[in-house]
Each structure stands twice: as structure tokens, then as C-alpha cells.
Design a protein around this motif. Sequence first.
Motif, PDB file in Angstrom:
ATOM      1  N   GLN A   1       0.839  -1.205   0.000  1.00  0.00           N
ATOM      2  CA  GLN A   1       0.000   0.000   0.000  1.00  0.00           C
ATOM      3  C   GLN A   1       0.873   1.254   0.000  1.00  0.00           C
ATOM      4  OE1 GLN A   1      -3.265   0.177   2.848  1.00  0.00           O
ATOM      5  NE2 GLN A   1      -3.013   2.394   3.007  1.00  0.00           N
ATOM      6  N   GLU A   2       1.901   1.277   0.838  1.00  0.00           N
ATOM      7  CA  GLU A   2       2.809   2.428   0.901  1.00  0.00           C
ATOM      8  C   GLU A   2       3.539   2.620  -0.429  1.00  0.00           C
ATOM      9  OE1 GLU A   2       5.435   2.233   4.272  1.00  0.00           O
ATOM     10  OE2 GLU A   2       3.744   1.953   5.662  1.00  0.00           O
ATOM     11  N   ARG A   3       3.941   1.525  -1.062  1.00  0.00           N
ATOM     12  CA  ARG A   3       4.626   1.612  -2.353  1.00  0.00           C
ATOM     13  C   ARG A   3       3.700   2.186  -3.420  1.00  0.00           C
ATOM     14  NH1 ARG A   3       5.290  -0.762  -7.128  1.00  0.00           N
ATOM     15  NH2 ARG A   3       3.703  -2.360  -6.828  1.00  0.00           N
ATOM     16  N   LEU A   4       2.465   1.688  -3.452  1.00  0.00           N
ATOM     17  CA  LEU A   4       1.499   2.183  -4.429  1.00  0.00           C
ATOM     18  C   LEU A   4       1.142   3.647  -4.156  1.00  0.00           C
ATOM     19  CD1 LEU A   4      -0.845  -0.931  -4.758  1.00  0.00           C
ATOM     20  CD2 LEU A   4       0.935  -0.170  -6.362  1.00  0.00           C
ATOM     21  N   GLN A   5       1.032   4.013  -2.893  1.00  0.00           N
ATOM     22  CA  GLN A   5       0.729   5.404  -2.543  1.00  0.00           C
ATOM     23  C   GLN A   5       1.841   6.337  -3.029  1.00  0.00           C
ATOM     24  OE1 GLN A   5      -2.187   6.783  -0.819  1.00  0.00           O
ATOM     25  NE2 GLN A   5      -1.223   8.488  -1.898  1.00  0.00           N
ATOM     26  N   GLU A   6       3.085   5.921  -2.865  1.00  0.00           N
ATOM     27  CA  GLU A   6       4.215   6.721  -3.358  1.00  0.00           C
ATOM     28  C   GLU A   6       4.157   6.878  -4.871  1.00  0.00           C
ATOM     29  OE1 GLU A   6       8.029   5.309  -1.999  1.00  0.00           O
ATOM     30  OE2 GLU A   6       7.354   5.289   0.099  1.00  0.00           O
ATOM     31  N   LEU A   7       3.807   5.807  -5.560  1.00  0.00           N
ATOM     32  CA  LEU A   7       3.680   5.865  -7.018  1.00  0.00           C
ATOM     33  C   LEU A   7       2.571   6.845  -7.418  1.00  0.00           C
ATOM     34  CD1 LEU A   7       4.598   4.721  -9.757  1.00  0.00           C
ATOM     35  CD2 LEU A   7       2.934   2.875  -9.426  1.00  0.00           C
ATOM     36  N   ILE A   8       1.450   6.790  -6.721  1.00  0.00           N
ATOM     37  CA  ILE A   8       0.342   7.717  -6.987  1.00  0.00           C
ATOM     38  C   ILE A   8       0.780   9.150  -6.716  1.00  0.00           C
ATOM     39  CG2 ILE A   8      -1.951   8.461  -6.206  1.00  0.00           C
ATOM     40  CD1 ILE A   8      -2.497   5.424  -5.645  1.00  0.00           C
ATOM     41  N   ASP A   9       1.472   9.368  -5.603  1.00  0.00           N
ATOM     42  CA  ASP A   9       1.930  10.718  -5.253  1.00  0.00           C
ATOM     43  C   ASP A   9       2.877  11.285  -6.308  1.00  0.00           C
ATOM     44  OD1 ASP A   9       0.434  10.517  -2.931  1.00  0.00           O
ATOM     45  OD2 ASP A   9       2.160  10.113  -1.631  1.00  0.00           O
ATOM     46  N   GLU A  10       3.714  10.424  -6.874  1.00  0.00           N
ATOM     47  CA  GLU A  10       4.700  10.880  -7.864  1.00  0.00           C
ATOM     48  C   GLU A  10       4.123  11.027  -9.270  1.00  0.00           C
ATOM     49  OE1 GLU A  10       8.055   8.233  -7.733  1.00  0.00           O
ATOM     50  OE2 GLU A  10       8.387   8.593  -5.586  1.00  0.00           O
ATOM     51  N   ASP A  11       3.300  10.057  -9.698  1.00  0.00           N
ATOM     52  CA  ASP A  11       2.883  10.002 -11.100  1.00  0.00           C
ATOM     53  C   ASP A  11       1.372  10.054 -11.321  1.00  0.00           C
ATOM     54  OD1 ASP A  11       5.563   9.781 -11.843  1.00  0.00           O
ATOM     55  OD2 ASP A  11       5.518   7.593 -11.735  1.00  0.00           O
ATOM     56  N   GLY A  12       0.591  10.160 -10.256  1.00  0.00           N
ATOM     57  CA  GLY A  12      -0.864  10.207 -10.403  1.00  0.00           C
ATOM     58  C   GLY A  12      -1.492   8.827 -10.378  1.00  0.00           C
TER      59      GLY A  12
END
Length: 173
Positions: free
Chosen positions: A111-122
Motif C-alpha cells: 500500500q505504501e509503495r502504491l501510494q508513493e507511485l500515486i503521489d509521484e505520477d498520479g
Amino acid sequence: MAPDHEEEETLTAWTVSTLYKKSVEDYDCLTKDGLEIIHKLGWRSGSWTVYTTDGRPPKFIFTQMPGGNGSKDCLDILDNYGNIKDVELNMNCDGCWVEIEWPENLDEDEQERLQELIDEDGIEALEEQEDWAMESTTYIWGPILIEGENGYRKIIVADDDGNISEYKEEHNK
């Protein structure tokens, strides 16, 4: 002799806008391997051009918002039904909230990894880089303004059962 081309369909353009603030929500449902992530982005207001096929204003069908209170008082503005041929976004104004519903059985590190991806690239990064399938729509609710040519102006609203009525604006004097 008949013409070589098909007769073009005549479309009528209508401007559809939300009347109240904070009454637009983009709703993205992402699925992969039996998991589902719901991403919601709320907007202060929105406006669309809705094209109808019969020269009449759009015939909207109100529905329930996923995760809502069960009332049929919102509509999926991007859904083409009845006399609606196409819908184009004119603008959404001031994104003012984001909410993500994570699956209960998703590992916390993932979840944290996916959240970081969302924060960086939408949110689209989950679909484009991680192979999540995404279905998106936009829900609007409250009084909805419909405007057309020749000064046509009508405000509609739906009750909890989806019954549409004309909304009367109150004017301060």
C-alpha cells in the motif's frame, strides 16, 4: 440517385454545470488480482457540454453514488443514455479532496509503495505501470444547471428516489 455518404446526425449542444460547490467527484475503480482500490477526487465545481440527438435538453437518469447513502440523487455525467450522444468536459475547478479506499487484505508495505507511485505520477500510474484495470466516471449531484441556445435555462434536482423536478432558485432581496 442516393448520395455516396451517410446523412450526418444533427446534434444539439447543452452546457451542464453544477450549481453548488463541492458537488463533483471523479471516481476511479482499479482492480487487479481480486483486489479493488477506489480513488475519489472531489472538485469545487464542474461544467460539461452534452450533445443530444433530438434537439431537446438531455434526459438524465439519476442513480446512487457508490458508497453513498443509497439515495438516487446523483448522476454519472459521462454516461450516454436516452437522447445523449456525447459528453465533453469543459472544466473542473479546484480539486479539493482526495480519498483512497484500500483493500483490507493489501499488504501495508505494498500500500505504501502504491501510494508513493500515486503521489509521484498520479492515479493513472497504477494502470499504466502496474497493470491495474481502471474504470472511471464522474458523479455530480445537487441542483444541476442546463443551458442551451436561445436563452434556454433550467435547473433540475432529484429526490432520494431519482425523481427529477425543476429547482427554483431563491433570490435574496
